[in-house]
Design a protein around this motif. Structure first.
Motif, PDB file in Angstrom:
ATOM      1  N   THR A 403     -21.617  -4.064  31.437  1.00 43.39           N
ATOM      2  CA  THR A 403     -21.237  -4.769  30.216  1.00 43.39           C
ATOM      3  C   THR A 403     -22.170  -5.934  29.956  1.00 43.39           C
ATOM      4  OG1 THR A 403     -18.915  -4.166  30.589  1.00 43.39           O
ATOM      5  CG2 THR A 403     -19.349  -5.954  29.038  1.00 43.39           C
ATOM      6  N   CYS A 404     -22.489  -6.663  31.026  1.00 48.02           N
ATOM      7  CA  CYS A 404     -23.363  -7.827  30.889  1.00 48.02           C
ATOM      8  C   CYS A 404     -24.753  -7.416  30.430  1.00 48.02           C
ATOM      9  CB  CYS A 404     -23.431  -8.562  32.227  1.00 48.02           C
ATOM     10  SG  CYS A 404     -24.096 -10.230  32.128  1.00 48.02           S
ATOM     11  N   LYS A 405     -25.289  -6.348  30.991  1.00 47.73           N
ATOM     12  CA  LYS A 405     -26.634  -5.909  30.624  1.00 47.73           C
ATOM     13  C   LYS A 405     -26.686  -5.358  29.210  1.00 47.73           C
ATOM     14  CE  LYS A 405     -28.308  -5.080  35.309  1.00 47.73           C
ATOM     15  NZ  LYS A 405     -28.675  -4.079  36.339  1.00 47.73           N
ATOM     16  N   SER A 406     -25.572  -4.782  28.751  1.00 43.63           N
ATOM     17  CA  SER A 406     -25.557  -4.293  27.371  1.00 43.63           C
ATOM     18  C   SER A 406     -25.439  -5.445  26.383  1.00 43.63           C
ATOM     19  CB  SER A 406     -24.409  -3.303  27.171  1.00 43.63           C
ATOM     20  OG  SER A 406     -23.146  -3.938  27.321  1.00 43.63           O
ATOM     21  N   MET A 407     -24.693  -6.494  26.765  1.00 43.13           N
ATOM     22  CA  MET A 407     -24.546  -7.659  25.892  1.00 43.13           C
ATOM     23  C   MET A 407     -25.830  -8.477  25.836  1.00 43.13           C
ATOM     24  SD  MET A 407     -21.465  -7.884  24.522  1.00 43.13           S
ATOM     25  CE  MET A 407     -21.302  -9.630  24.178  1.00 43.13           C
ATOM     26  N   PHE A 408     -26.530  -8.535  26.969  1.00 39.55           N
ATOM     27  CA  PHE A 408     -27.751  -9.350  27.065  1.00 39.55           C
ATOM     28  C   PHE A 408     -28.922  -8.441  27.432  1.00 39.55           C
ATOM     29  CE2 PHE A 408     -24.101 -11.997  28.171  1.00 39.55           C
ATOM     30  CZ  PHE A 408     -24.237 -13.050  27.273  1.00 39.55           C
ATOM     31  N   GLU A 409     -29.163  -7.456  26.596  1.00 44.98           N
ATOM     32  CA  GLU A 409     -30.171  -6.432  26.854  1.00 44.98           C
ATOM     33  C   GLU A 409     -31.555  -7.071  27.003  1.00 44.98           C
ATOM     34  OE1 GLU A 409     -32.946  -3.514  26.722  1.00 44.98           O
ATOM     35  OE2 GLU A 409     -32.740  -4.643  24.858  1.00 44.98           O
ATOM     36  N   PRO A 410     -32.244  -6.820  28.124  1.00 44.76           N
ATOM     37  CA  PRO A 410     -33.529  -7.482  28.383  1.00 44.76           C
ATOM     38  C   PRO A 410     -34.574  -7.239  27.305  1.00 44.76           C
ATOM     39  CG  PRO A 410     -32.711  -6.390  30.368  1.00 44.76           C
ATOM     40  CD  PRO A 410     -31.819  -5.964  29.254  1.00 44.76           C
ATOM     41  N   GLY A 411     -34.609  -6.029  26.782  1.00 48.88           N
ATOM     42  CA  GLY A 411     -35.605  -5.725  25.767  1.00 48.88           C
ATOM     43  C   GLY A 411     -35.425  -6.525  24.491  1.00 48.88           C
ATOM     44  N   GLY A 412     -34.183  -6.933  24.222  1.00 47.07           N
ATOM     45  CA  GLY A 412     -33.929  -7.718  23.026  1.00 47.07           C
ATOM     46  C   GLY A 412     -34.611  -9.065  23.062  1.00 47.07           C
ATOM     47  N   LEU A 413     -34.561  -9.736  24.215  1.00 45.25           N
ATOM     48  CA  LEU A 413     -35.217 -11.036  24.349  1.00 45.25           C
ATOM     49  C   LEU A 413     -36.732 -10.891  24.205  1.00 45.25           C
ATOM     50  CD1 LEU A 413     -35.074 -14.064  25.002  1.00 45.25           C
ATOM     51  CD2 LEU A 413     -35.263 -13.444  27.430  1.00 45.25           C
ATOM     52  N   SER A 414     -37.282  -9.882  24.877  1.00 41.05           N
ATOM     53  CA  SER A 414     -38.722  -9.655  24.786  1.00 41.05           C
ATOM     54  C   SER A 414     -39.150  -9.389  23.350  1.00 41.05           C
ATOM     55  CB  SER A 414     -39.115  -8.472  25.677  1.00 41.05           C
ATOM     56  OG  SER A 414     -40.491  -8.204  25.601  1.00 41.05           O
ATOM     57  N   ALA A 415     -38.345  -8.594  22.638  1.00 39.56           N
ATOM     58  CA  ALA A 415     -38.677  -8.285  21.245  1.00 39.56           C
ATOM     59  C   ALA A 415     -38.651  -9.543  20.379  1.00 39.56           C
ATOM     60  CB  ALA A 415     -37.701  -7.247  20.706  1.00 39.56           C
ATOM     61  N   GLN A 416     -37.681 -10.421  20.636  1.00 40.72           N
ATOM     62  CA  GLN A 416     -37.589 -11.660  19.859  1.00 40.72           C
ATOM     63  C   GLN A 416     -38.802 -12.556  20.103  1.00 40.72           C
ATOM     64  OE1 GLN A 416     -33.760 -13.752  20.046  1.00 40.72           O
ATOM     65  NE2 GLN A 416     -32.783 -11.816  20.614  1.00 40.72           N
ATOM     66  N   VAL A 417     -39.211 -12.659  21.372  1.00 40.78           N
ATOM     67  CA  VAL A 417     -40.377 -13.486  21.699  1.00 40.78           C
ATOM     68  C   VAL A 417     -41.628 -12.914  21.037  1.00 40.78           C
ATOM     69  CG1 VAL A 417     -41.883 -14.284  23.572  1.00 40.78           C
ATOM     70  CG2 VAL A 417     -39.407 -14.352  23.854  1.00 40.78           C
ATOM     71  N   HIS A 418     -41.819 -11.592  21.130  1.00 37.45           N
ATOM     72  CA  HIS A 418     -43.004 -10.972  20.558  1.00 37.45           C
ATOM     73  C   HIS A 418     -42.998 -11.067  19.029  1.00 37.45           C
ATOM     74  CE1 HIS A 418     -43.442  -8.349  24.417  1.00 37.45           C
ATOM     75  NE2 HIS A 418     -43.782  -9.612  24.604  1.00 37.45           N
ATOM     76  N   ALA A 419     -41.802 -10.968  18.442  1.00 41.13           N
ATOM     77  CA  ALA A 419     -41.719 -11.101  16.987  1.00 41.13           C
ATOM     78  C   ALA A 419     -42.094 -12.514  16.549  1.00 41.13           C
ATOM     79  CB  ALA A 419     -40.309 -10.749  16.517  1.00 41.13           C
ATOM     80  N   ALA A 420     -41.629 -13.491  17.332  1.00 36.55           N
ATOM     81  CA  ALA A 420     -41.969 -14.878  17.009  1.00 36.55           C
ATOM     82  C   ALA A 420     -43.467 -15.123  17.148  1.00 36.55           C
ATOM     83  CB  ALA A 420     -41.185 -15.837  17.903  1.00 36.55           C
ATOM     84  N   LEU A 421     -44.091 -14.529  18.173  1.00 40.93           N
ATOM     85  CA  LEU A 421     -45.538 -14.653  18.334  1.00 40.93           C
ATOM     86  C   LEU A 421     -46.270 -13.986  17.164  1.00 40.93           C
ATOM     87  CD1 LEU A 421     -45.981 -13.941  22.164  1.00 40.93           C
ATOM     88  CD2 LEU A 421     -46.300 -16.123  21.007  1.00 40.93           C
ATOM     89  N   ALA A 422     -45.742 -12.858  16.720  1.00 40.40           N
ATOM     90  CA  ALA A 422     -46.379 -12.164  15.597  1.00 40.40           C
ATOM     91  C   ALA A 422     -46.317 -13.016  14.333  1.00 40.40           C
ATOM     92  CB  ALA A 422     -45.704 -10.820  15.373  1.00 40.40           C
TER      93      ALA A 422
END
Length: 438
Positions: A403-422
């Motif tokens: 449940t924790c990993k689905s709520m705080f999916e690791p790929g989501g954070l990475s995508a947000q960081v990369h989107a901000a860099l873009a």
């Protein structure tokens, strides 16, 4: 952390320690009607490994990839022989354990080997677990590192078998920046910036990081882990409303007791753990693994639906304190040394270490519980683990983890960081080479 010394203090009998270490007692052998173990065996094992290692330095002794199947026969023989020997030792280890526990110096009043029935397990599942009387907590953390910023996300989830399945989730993010604000001297700022990146090695970075306000903070991996496991236990202590609280890991982790180098975390942890372990009492902690092979051996020696209460946990705290920086004047002057010693005496004497085995297919597991409720705790954790016959690990902890990993999916954070860099015009410039591979 459970060390071999910890178990040896528990076992008390030198002969039992000698068996686990492969020594000869000079008598007829520590196990009744069994030959004593030759101390030469350990030497022979070491010499055998040394011989194989030296041979491995010569690549001519290696096997080509297409002929690896020729090594199968030896592999099967070695594994089968080792497994059979382990099985044969199990009953003897258990017999010696039953003899040793009554006189062990760190024994609990509840120390012993016990058996449960299928009816006991069914009753715990029906009346306690599936009635929502147990809540489990687990956490997850992920780090996204780029040259200008490192982002660490920590997520915590509390769950039970009834309701929505999500008894509560909380998350937090930490940021490390090499440079955050101007100091008024542009030239010096650049020099400091380059100097800092040039001289700080990985370990030094963990001790001298820069937070959102530009001041030195520490968000090293150890500190981030400490924050996660602190939040897991605080969630059980402060947010759980169920009678029983089930946690992942040890009840008094090293990172919390030592504060990961921060006195404020150590004091906060001691207070929170005291409330959870002594105030609430109905707690169970199950680690995924421990480093002490002797305790694991005892756990695997148990029969299905058996559990053993071994000892109290004062020696765990002793291992953190003795010979450490805690004994320096600074910590004694701050009151932290005495606070840890008080915690050791008050809490370590009441929290006990046990082992259990939920089925014939699974390995033995370790658990911790309060002395006053250890038998109820063993029944509950055994029942929850029996729901996963092959794993033999509490199912509710696994649910909390997923449940924790689905709520705080690791790929989501990475995508947000990369989107901000873009959006900043640098979609690839700060990414590591491995992150851009196809």
């Amino acid at each position: 952390m459970i060390t071999r010394d910890t178990l040896e203090a528990t076992m008390a009998l030198d002969e039992f320690k000698d068996v686990l270490q492969g020594k000869d007692t000079g008598e007829t052998g520590p196990f009744a009607s069994e030959p004593s173990i030759d101390p030469i065996e350990d030497v022979e094992v070491a010499q055998s490994l040394e011989t194989e290692f030296k041979e491995a330095l010569n690549l001519d002794s290696w096997t080509s990839g297409e002929r690896m199947d020729q090594l199968t026969a030896r592999l099967e023989r070695e594994v089968e022989m080792a497994a059979k020997y382990e099985d044969d030792m199990g009953p003897r280890v258990l017999r010696k354990l039953e003899e040793a526990l009554p006189t062990a110096p760190d024994r609990s009043v509840e120390s012993g080997v016990y058996s449960l029935t299928v009816d006991d397990i069914a009753a715990a599942i029906r009346n306690v677990l599936f009635n929502g009387l147990v809540e489990a907590c687990d956490g997850t953390r992920v780090s996204v590192t780029t040259l200008p910023v490192t982002v660490v996300q920590i997520g915590i989830c509390l769950t039970s078998y009834i309701g929505t399945g999500d008894g509560g989730t909380i998350g937090h993010r930490l940021y490390r920046h090499d440079i955050m604000r101007k100091n008024g001297d542009a030239e010096q700022e650049v020099l400091d910036f380059l100097s800092r990146r040039a001289r700080l090695k990985a370990r030094e970075r963990a001790q001298a990081e820069y937070g959102d306000d530009g001041q030195l903070v520490s968000i090293s991996d150890m500190l981030c882990r400490a924050l996660m496991i602190y939040a897991e236990r605080a969630m059980l202590s402060e947010r759980s409303v169920s009678p029983w609280r089930l946690g992942h890991g040890g009840p008094m982790p090293h990172e919390l007791i030592v504060g990961s180098g921060r006195n404020e975390m150590a004091f906060a942890s001691l207070q929170m753990l005291r409330q959870l372990l002594l105030g609430h009492k109905k707690v169970i902690f199950v680690p995924s693994e421990i480093s002490d092979a002797a305790v694991v051996t005892i756990a695997n020696a148990l029969q299905p639906l058996q559990y053993a209460v071994l000892r109290n946990t004062k020696d765990i705290i002793e291992g953190y304190v003795a010979g450490s920086s805690y004994e320096r004047p600074h910590y004694k002057a701050s009151g932290l040394y005495q606070a840890v010693r008080n915690f050791q005496e008050d809490v370590g004497s009441k929290v006990v270490l046990g082992v259990y085995r939920a089925s014939a297919l699974c390995p033995g597991r370790v658990f911790y519980a309060h002395e006053d409720h250890v038998h109820e705790a063993a029944q509950i954790v055994m029942a929850d683990s029996a729901l996963q016959e092959a794993r033999g690990f509490p199912n509710l902890i696994d649910i909390a983890d997923r449940t924790c990993k689905s709520m705080f999916e690791p790929g989501g954070l990475s995508a947000q960081v990369h989107a901000a860099l873009a959006r900043s015009g640098s979609p690839f410039r700060f990414l590591a080479e491995r992150n851009t591979r196809i």
